[in-house]
Design a protein around this motif. Structure first.
Motif, PDB file in Angstrom:
ATOM      1  N   SER A  58       0.831  -1.204   0.000  1.00 16.01           N
ATOM      2  CA  SER A  58       0.000   0.000   0.000  1.00 16.01           C
ATOM      3  C   SER A  58       0.867   1.257   0.000  1.00 16.01           C
ATOM      4  O   SER A  58       1.880   1.323   0.706  1.00 16.01           O
ATOM      5  N   ARG A  82      -7.154  -0.622  -3.647  1.00 16.61           N
ATOM      6  CA  ARG A  82      -8.207  -0.604  -2.631  1.00 16.61           C
ATOM      7  C   ARG A  82      -8.682  -2.019  -2.317  1.00 16.61           C
ATOM      8  O   ARG A  82      -8.952  -2.348  -1.173  1.00 16.61           O
ATOM      9  N   GLU A  83      -8.783  -2.847  -3.331  1.00 20.83           N
ATOM     10  CA  GLU A  83      -9.154  -4.245  -3.176  1.00 20.83           C
ATOM     11  C   GLU A  83      -7.956  -5.123  -3.522  1.00 20.83           C
ATOM     12  O   GLU A  83      -7.052  -4.697  -4.243  1.00 20.83           O
ATOM     13  N   ASP A  86      -7.239  -5.349  -7.130  1.00 18.50           N
ATOM     14  CA  ASP A  86      -6.530  -4.206  -7.703  1.00 18.50           C
ATOM     15  C   ASP A  86      -5.024  -4.350  -7.527  1.00 18.50           C
ATOM     16  O   ASP A  86      -4.241  -3.990  -8.415  1.00 18.50           O
TER      17      ASP A  86
END
Length: 234
Positions: A58, A82-83, A86
């Protein structure tokens, strides 16, 4: 003899581990003296069938620089999304942009919070994928009796568990096929729960491969305690 293709691993490690209720993302919690993510990466990098590894981190992750893992097979870091899907998609695009990577190569996706992956399971998975030329998913047959309930948790039916599996990772597919499958799922607004589901949406039928029970996903504190014992043994 079938043409041999390289194998590139993607390790999504951008989650926050909300169910663990810890102060740091669960992939950085220590098991057997090291961050969980380090155990996972060590085992993936140790596999002789894997040529290189991408890690999805992240952009808000402040721990990675403190708990950096280095190995000659680490190709780099891609942005976590975000997921989970992704993050995997970003990893696939990263790989697709490298000169040494072909779309016909294998992309192997493995959860950062499954540190108990066994070397033989990775080998068995790739053997099956090379046999069917589609892909394969590591998993475990359901051992418990399976029930269906209504909204009040009253049992309505007992289901034959013979053909039911728990899907684990790694999951391995042709890089180009998986890239297209996930892009289609995004474009169609389909919420996929794993890479195999994306492939299934395009009509592919990957093989299930029986794996070792040490490869459980670490979700709760109880899982963490059990993993500590298992890693000490395996």
């Amino acid at each position: 003899m079938a043409e041999q293709h390289k194998v590139w691993a993607i390790i999504p490690a951008a989650g926050i581990g909300g169910r663990m209720s810890a102060d740091i993302p669960k992939q950085y919690l220590k098991i057997y003296g090291r961050p969980m993510l380090h155990h996972t990466l060590s085992r993936i990098c140790a596999s002789p069938v894997i040529d290189g590894v991408i890690i999805g981190i992240s952009p808000q992750d402040s721990r990675w620089s403190k708990d950096l893992f280095t190995h000659p097979k680490i190709l780099g870091v891609c942005d976590g999304g975000r997921e989970r899907r992704d993050t995997v998609l970003n990893g696939l695009k990263f790989l697709d942009g490298l000169d040494e990577v072909a779309q016909s190569d294998w992309a192997l996706v493995h959860d950062a919070v499954r540190p108990g992956i066994m070397q033989q399971d990775i080998q068995n998975l790739l053997t099956q994928a090379n046999d069917n030329q589609i892909g394969a998913v590591l998993g475990k047959r359901l051992a418990d009796t399976l029930k269906i309930t209504d909204e009040n948790q009253a049992i309505q039916q007992t289901v034959d568990r013979k053909n039911f599996w728990r899907a684990f990772t790694p999951q391995v597919f042709r890089l180009g096929d998986l890239l297209r499958a996930i892009e289609v799922s995004v474009a169609d607004g389909v919420q996929i729960t794993d890479e195999s589901m994306a492939m299934e949406q395009l009509g592919f039928h990957p093989a299930m491969v029986e794996g070792h029970s040490s490869n459980n996903k670490i979700t709760t504190r109880d899982d963490l305690d059990l993993a500590d014992l298992l890693l000490a043994k395996f």
